[in-house]
Write an enzyme that holds these catalytic residues in place. Structure first.
Site: not given
Ligand code: GDP
Ligand code: MN
Length: 375
Positions: A101, A189
């Protein structure tokens, strides 16, 4: 303003982040053609402005063109996070060895920007934050300085990024930081960033652009996605009115964002539930007030309208005229509680009285009256 995955991937790619090739398709035949153009196995993905598409059946792997058409057929028309899937993205599928991530966003408490990363990729970061907060690493950086190479490499070591791709990870981390700044984004993101065949690739992307900066991002301006806003919110934006739909029954019209926030607080503390936040803006005239009233009454949940105006630049008589005008124009069947004080107050009250309306002098008594009416 939220961007779709295919739009976000383009911005990542523009910033130099490796992203598998992809095409947009609106029907199964187009998905099949895209698969042929891309060659090899593909992943077909719903383009909706919400996460968790995988779990909702909106992400499917397909071996060939026929498989891509079948996957598109299943995904198109699904409802995910309240939005109907109108388009799918067909992307080169990759073999995943591990998922990370990576995100760039403002760190409001620190008054700077930050990069957030985790080796627990592929699952929602909120879930990681509750289950295993230690697994999330952050590093701060400045708008002008960007992420320093040593910071990026340190982050890579903390995440146990395999040695051969540490340099690549550092480049991607710095590019993610740059992507945030260059596009005036409030979130960039990548989830997941995957390790595949010795390469790091961004296979999912979510970017939110700061609306207040759109004036200097002409390239992004036209990317606004209509499904992001309700019809009422879009109408409000076009009229220069700040409107946010809430869950309660007391419709609110206020001048000034601070006063609007204060009113919401008072309503809740008196046991009521606001139906919306609405700031008609400073210097609102009768027409603007009538437009705001239209927006509020378009919400069927509204049982009472509470007007809270502190006339400074805005004049109370203009506001009163706007209220009376909207009463004449609308099929109007909910009670109205008004608090009106400030510039030209006497004229304003006179106009209301002549129309059979009464105003409160204080905010609290107006709120209490509205709460009582809302039941
Ligand atoms: P999200 O569920 O909306 O976050 O959509 P993602 O694009 O992140 O996809 C969800 C999951 O599908 C990913 O975490 C991967 O595990 C899987 N996935 C997506 N693309 C591929 C791919 O190209 N190959 C493989 N093997 N899995 C993929
Ligand atoms: Mn994802």
């Amino acid at each position: 303003m939220k961007l779709h995955e295919h739009q976000s991937r383009q911005l990542l790619s523009d910033s130099g982040i490796p992203v598998p090739a992809a095409r947009l398709a609106a029907d199964p035949a187009a998905a099949a053609r895209s698969a042929i153009e891309l060659g090899g196995p593909v992943v077909v993905k719903a383009q909706v402005l919400s996460g968790g598409r995988g779990k909702a059946g909106g992400v499917k792997l397909a071996a060939d063109a026929d498989g891509a058409a079948a996957a598109a057929d299943q995904i198109l028309g699904l409802e995910i996070g309240g939005n109907r899937v109108e388009n799918v993205m067909v992307a080169e599928a990759v073999d995943i060895e591990s998922e990370f991530y990576l995100a760039a966003l403002p760190d409001r408490e620190a008054g700077q920007l930050m990069l957030m990363a985790s080796a627990a990729g592929g699952i929602e970061i909120e879930t990681v934050a509750t289950r295993d907060p230690e697994a999330i690493r952050t590093v701060g950086f400045g708008v002008d300085s960007g992420l320093a190479p040593f910071q990026a490499r340190r982050l890579a070591f903390q995440l146990d990024i395999p040695l051969p791709v540490i340099g690549d990870f550092a480049k991607i981390a710095a590019a993610t930081a740059d992507c945030l700044v260059e596009n005036d984004a409030s979130l960039v993101e990548i989830n997941p960033l995957v390790l595949s065949g010795g390469r790091l690739l961004a296979i999912d992307a979510k970017i939110t652009i700061d609306d207040a900066a759109l004036f200097r991002q002409p390239r992004l301006h036209d990317l606004r996605n209509p499904e992001e806003e309700t019809a009422t919110e879009a109408k409000a934006r076009n009229s220069g009115i700040s409107y946010v739909k809430l869950d309660g029954t007391i419709g609110c019209m206020v001048n000034g964002a601070g006063l609007a926030m204060a009113l919401l607080d008072v309503i809740v503390s008196e046991g009521g539930e606001p139906a919306n936040f609405l700031d008609v803006g400073g210097g609102a005239d009768a027409g603007q007030v009538a437009k705001a009233m239209n927006l509020i009454l378009a919400d069927p949940a509204v049982e009472v309208v509470l007007v809270n105006i502190f006339g400074g630049i805005t004049r109370c008589d203009d506001v009163a005229r706007g209220i009376v005008q909207s009463l004449a124009e609308l099929p109007w069947c909910v009670p109205l509680e008004i608090r009106l004080v400030g510039t030209n107050q006497a004229e304003g009250l006179k106009i209301l009285r002549e129309a059979g309306l009464n105003a409160h002098r204080g905010m609290l008594s107006a709120v209490r009256a509205a709460v009582a009416l809302a039941g």
